[in-house]
Enzyme design. Structure first.
Site, short mmCIF file in Angstrom:
data_model
loop_
_atom_site.label_atom_id
_atom_site.label_comp_id
_atom_site.label_asym_id
_atom_site.label_seq_id
_atom_site.Cartn_x
_atom_site.Cartn_y
_atom_site.Cartn_z
CG HIS A 9 -4.60 1.01 103.01
ND1 HIS A 9 -4.44 2.34 103.33
CD2 HIS A 9 -4.56 0.94 101.66
CE1 HIS A 9 -4.31 3.04 102.21
NE2 HIS A 9 -4.38 2.23 101.19
CG ASP A 62 -5.01 5.74 98.64
OD1 ASP A 62 -5.18 4.64 99.17
OD2 ASP A 62 -3.92 6.08 98.13
CD GLU A 65 -1.24 0.68 100.67
OE1 GLU A 65 -1.06 0.33 99.49
OE2 GLU A 65 -1.33 1.90 101.01
CD GLU A 66 -1.20 5.31 101.27
OE1 GLU A 66 -0.20 5.30 100.52
OE2 GLU A 66 -2.37 5.42 100.86
CG ASP A 97 -5.33 0.58 97.79
OD1 ASP A 97 -5.85 1.71 97.88
OD2 ASP A 97 -4.22 0.31 98.31
CG HIS A 152 -0.87 9.30 97.13
ND1 HIS A 152 0.35 8.81 97.58
CD2 HIS A 152 -1.75 8.31 97.39
CE1 HIS A 152 0.19 7.60 98.08
NE2 HIS A 152 -1.09 7.27 97.97
#
Length: 350
Positions: free
Chosen positions: A66, A176, A205-206, A228, A317
């Site tokens: 992604h 990410d 995606e998130e 990922d 994150h």
């Protein structure tokens, strides 16, 4: 690092919040222009670059990573010119104070900072209060009239961070999933597949695997592999090794499960066998929570065999994430070996 570090830096430093992946899309199309037989973009913004198979073109494999990064959307502009935010993706609010951000306004980007009161002016209750994204605000250093003239509700906000090498690791924002997007692009340049390979750079995606789920319908592949990042809690706060999930520097992670998918055992075992035969460093991954694009392909258009390769990542994150260069190289090598050895004749039915 064997692969193109400059490309990884470009990808990770570029901005692309969910639903606003335009800048990443441009890089993907550029990098695959000389590799793919066809490149197309769908209504959501997913990019699909198709490499036609040499001997079995009717068998189709989708490989996805992604493009989007966690970010924010402006939900309110105060009279004083401060911006209130709505999260796009799963943030840990504790890491946001006093961070630099970029506000992507219609007439151009604006630099800002997420405000943080000085600790010595806070009460005991304020010091102990739990941070929430809704309590964050962006200070643009401008008066209210100018901010309201330049910024609108709905403008997106991303972190402002550069990418650096720290020893054997690469650190920066949006590792990410740009580090895996990078791995997919690098692998695509190395393969001469027997089967047709759809290299997919997905969106949103998130915020719920939205791009991959739609793409699973549009492509309807015979086999899908998603890339990922995954958790690497091999840091002092986690003395219990069972909570590490993966270890930095131990190779590409071959996923058994996460919170959204249990991968196909036969595909997984073929990945493991390839890695062992080729001497590619690898490790198993059992992720207790969290989802990936893998789930978007597994049953969207009927049952599909799926697998996932992950790059271990520390500090996921947050504003500065970290991956090991050897794990990135191993991921590129394993994906390329898997695609080049896929004939369409493996029976992945259980």
């Amino acid at each position: 690092m064997d692969a193109d570090y400059d490309l990884l830096t470009e990808l990770t430093e570029a901005h692309g919040a969910p639903g606003h992946e335009d800048r990443i899309r441009e890089v993907v199309r550029r990098e695959l222009a000389d590799v793919a037989d066809e490149i197309r973009t769908d209504a959501m913004g997913n990019v699909v670059a198709t490499i036609e198979g040499a001997t079995n073109p009717d068998y189709e494999v989708a490989v996805a990573a992604h493009m989007d990064e966690i970010g924010f959307m402006v939900k309110h502009v105060t009279d004083e010119g401060f911006l209130r935010l709505d999260a796009l993706g799963g943030w840990d609010p504790r890491v946001l104070r006093a961070q630099r951000v970029t506000v992507h306004a219609a007439e151009g980007d604006l630099d800002g900072v997420i405000g943080s009161p000085p600790p010595h002016t806070m009460s005991e209750e304020e010091r102990e209060s739990k941070d929430e994204v809704e309590d964050c605000y962006v200070d643009l250093g401008r008066d209210g009239d100018e901010v309201r003239e330049r910024v609108s509700v709905g403008d997106v906000v991303t972190m402002e961070q550069d990418t650096r090498r720290l020893g054997d690791t690469v650190t920066g924002k949006s590792m990410d999933d740009r580090v895996c997007l990078f791995a997919v692009l690098e692998a695509a340049k190395r393969i001469d597949p027997d089967v047709t390979v759809h290299v997919a750079a997905t969106v949103q995606e998130e915020v719920g695997l939205r791009g991959a789920t739609a793409l699973g319908v549009d492509l309807d592949p015979d086999l899908a592999v998603a890339l990922d990042v995954t958790v690497a809690n091999d840091i002092p706060q986690f003395s219990d090794a069972s909570k590490h999930v993966t270890e930095l520097g131990e190779g590409a992670a071959i996923k058994l499960k996460d919170g959204s998918v249990i991968t196909n055992p036969k595909v997984r075992k073929r990945l493991e066998s390839l890695a062992e035969t080729a001497g590619i460093a690898h490790q198993p991954e059992v992720l207790p929570a969290g989802g990936t694009d893998t789930a978007g392909f597994q049953n969207t258009h009927g049952a599909k065999p799926v697998a996932a390769i992950s790059v271990p990542l520390r500090y996921m994150h947050t504003v500065t994430e970290a991956a090991h260069v050897n794990d990135v190289d191993a991921t590129v090598e394993l994906l390329a070996a898997f695609l080049d050895s896929e004939t369409g004749e493996h029976d992945y039915r259980l």
